[in-house]
Design a protein around this motif. Structure first.
Motif, PDB file in Angstrom:
ATOM      1  N   ASN A 158       0.843  -1.186   0.000  1.00  0.00           N
ATOM      2  CA  ASN A 158       0.000   0.000   0.000  1.00  0.00           C
ATOM      3  C   ASN A 158       0.878   1.236   0.000  1.00  0.00           C
ATOM      4  OD1 ASN A 158      -2.832  -0.288   0.038  1.00  0.00           O
ATOM      5  ND2 ASN A 158      -2.663  -1.354   1.997  1.00  0.00           N
ATOM      6  N   SER A 189       2.476   4.239   1.499  1.00  0.00           N
ATOM      7  CA  SER A 189       2.755   4.550   2.891  1.00  0.00           C
ATOM      8  C   SER A 189       3.958   5.477   2.959  1.00  0.00           C
ATOM      9  CB  SER A 189       3.009   3.253   3.665  1.00  0.00           C
ATOM     10  OG  SER A 189       3.234   3.534   5.019  1.00  0.00           O
ATOM     11  N   ASP A 224       6.636   5.192   5.613  1.00  0.00           N
ATOM     12  CA  ASP A 224       7.581   4.080   5.510  1.00  0.00           C
ATOM     13  C   ASP A 224       8.386   4.165   4.223  1.00  0.00           C
ATOM     14  OD1 ASP A 224       6.494   2.969   7.855  1.00  0.00           O
ATOM     15  OD2 ASP A 224       4.851   2.092   6.703  1.00  0.00           O
ATOM     16  N   THR A 264      -8.241  -0.123   5.461  1.00  0.00           N
ATOM     17  CA  THR A 264      -7.362   0.501   6.449  1.00  0.00           C
ATOM     18  C   THR A 264      -7.056   1.916   5.958  1.00  0.00           C
ATOM     19  OG1 THR A 264      -5.482  -0.329   5.218  1.00  0.00           O
ATOM     20  CG2 THR A 264      -6.244  -1.679   7.037  1.00  0.00           C
ATOM     21  N   GLU A 292      -4.167   3.148   5.041  1.00  0.00           N
ATOM     22  CA  GLU A 292      -3.304   3.058   3.862  1.00  0.00           C
ATOM     23  C   GLU A 292      -4.070   2.528   2.653  1.00  0.00           C
ATOM     24  OE1 GLU A 292      -2.452   1.651   6.745  1.00  0.00           O
ATOM     25  OE2 GLU A 292      -0.663   2.704   7.439  1.00  0.00           O
ATOM     26  N   THR A 314      -4.604   4.528  -0.811  1.00  0.00           N
ATOM     27  CA  THR A 314      -4.162   3.941  -2.073  1.00  0.00           C
ATOM     28  C   THR A 314      -5.321   3.874  -3.065  1.00  0.00           C
ATOM     29  OG1 THR A 314      -2.606   2.607  -0.796  1.00  0.00           O
ATOM     30  CG2 THR A 314      -2.956   1.964  -3.085  1.00  0.00           C
TER      31      THR A 314
END
Lengths: 200, 200
Positions: free
Chosen positions: B112, B114, B117, B148, B150, B154
């Motif tokens: 996804n 993020s 990260d 979620t 993320e 997305t």
């Protein structure tokens, strides 16, 4: 169609040999190994193959080990103690070792007497144990099989063998676990705890 | 001392790469493989090695597969549909396939967006997806990323891409699971169920 390509499908099938791993967990493991853990997966395959090649049974105590006799059996200080602890599996050896309370040798049954499943004394190495007791180096036997029906029966059988050679035999204590609460302990364990009470 | 011989210790260590497997479980697995499942262990090692050799990414949809393009992408009937379902992982492809409700093609993000990260659009293949949308064969995009933060972000990002090429885009419905009870469903899911209500 399952949607898996053959190599993935057979990897998933192969992972299911592991204890407690069903279809869904095996899928998750397979995808993770192939997506993000290729290095780890390679190491895993190599470790399995290496262990299968070199790990066998200790000729003296039957535990899993490399070489003919395991490190514990080879240790002269441990042999000197003359104490033999009888356990069901190599994992039990590790558990006892971690207590730091025992400095003798082990004998690993790799199972329990279970006549209904066709598991007799020879299948759990009791002939080998008998020879060992006969040699006269062992002064004490500690029975640390699990407190199940089979474990108790096996302990009883071994206690009778040891008695024939006038060897002191004891059974490890069963009772309330340290940190456990009476309220949550099952009645059989609590029964053992009362029977095994000690004067203070 | 740990009491494990080196080959057993490294097998236990290697097993811990599997998701959800800690020290105790790895010990149990290692002993079981070496005591009672040597055949299965050999097969497991071979399956891992084989899969690592032959399984790669599908050049069209990024899922895990043998060969350059996966079976689903190669199927002309599926290409004809002109529908592309966007999922996060190969396991999600399997889950959608099992419903029997979808007959189009997939695009697998393998993650996804993020930003925190450091995972940007290129890392989840959105450049490849953009090219695919540009080609004009896709008439509809179904966003099946997880609900979620993320996954939603997305989905939002991809919806904007699709809009640029005038492609119909939908998001799968989130709501009370079939067989689930209102009382036990979390409030966010129940909120989705109310927002997504349908006329009867």
């Amino acid at each position: 169609m399952s949607g898996f390509s053959p190599a993935i499908a057979s990897l998933i099938q192969a992972l299911r040999v592991l204890p407690g791993v069903g279809q869904k967990t095996a899928q998750r493991m397979a995808f993770m190994l192939l997506e993000r853990q290729r290095g780890g997966a390679e190491k895993l395959a190599a470790s399995i193959e290496h262990a299968l090649q070199v790990v066998g049974r200790c000729q003296q105590c039957r535990t899993l080990t490399e070489g003919e006799v395991c490190a514990i059996c080879l240790d002269p200080q441990r042999a000197e103690q003359g104490v033999l602890c009888i356990v069901e599996s190599p994992a039990d050896v590790i558990a006892v070792e971690q207590t730091g309370e025992f400095h003798g040798q082990y004998f690993v049954l790799m199972g329990n007497l279970s006549p209904l499943d066709g598991i007799g004394p020879k299948d759990i190495g009791l002939d080998l144990l008998e020879q060992r007791l006969q040699q006269g180096h062992i002064q004490e036997v500690i029975l640390a099989t699990n407190p199940t029906v089979e474990g108790e029966a096996t302990a009883h059988y071994i206690a009778e063998s040891a008695a024939r050679y006038q060897i002191d035999t004891s059974r490890i204590a069963h009772g309330v676990p340290v940190g456990g609460e009476l309220e949550y302990v099952d009645h059989r364990t609590l029964g053992h705890a009362f029977q095994g009470r000690k004067k203070v």
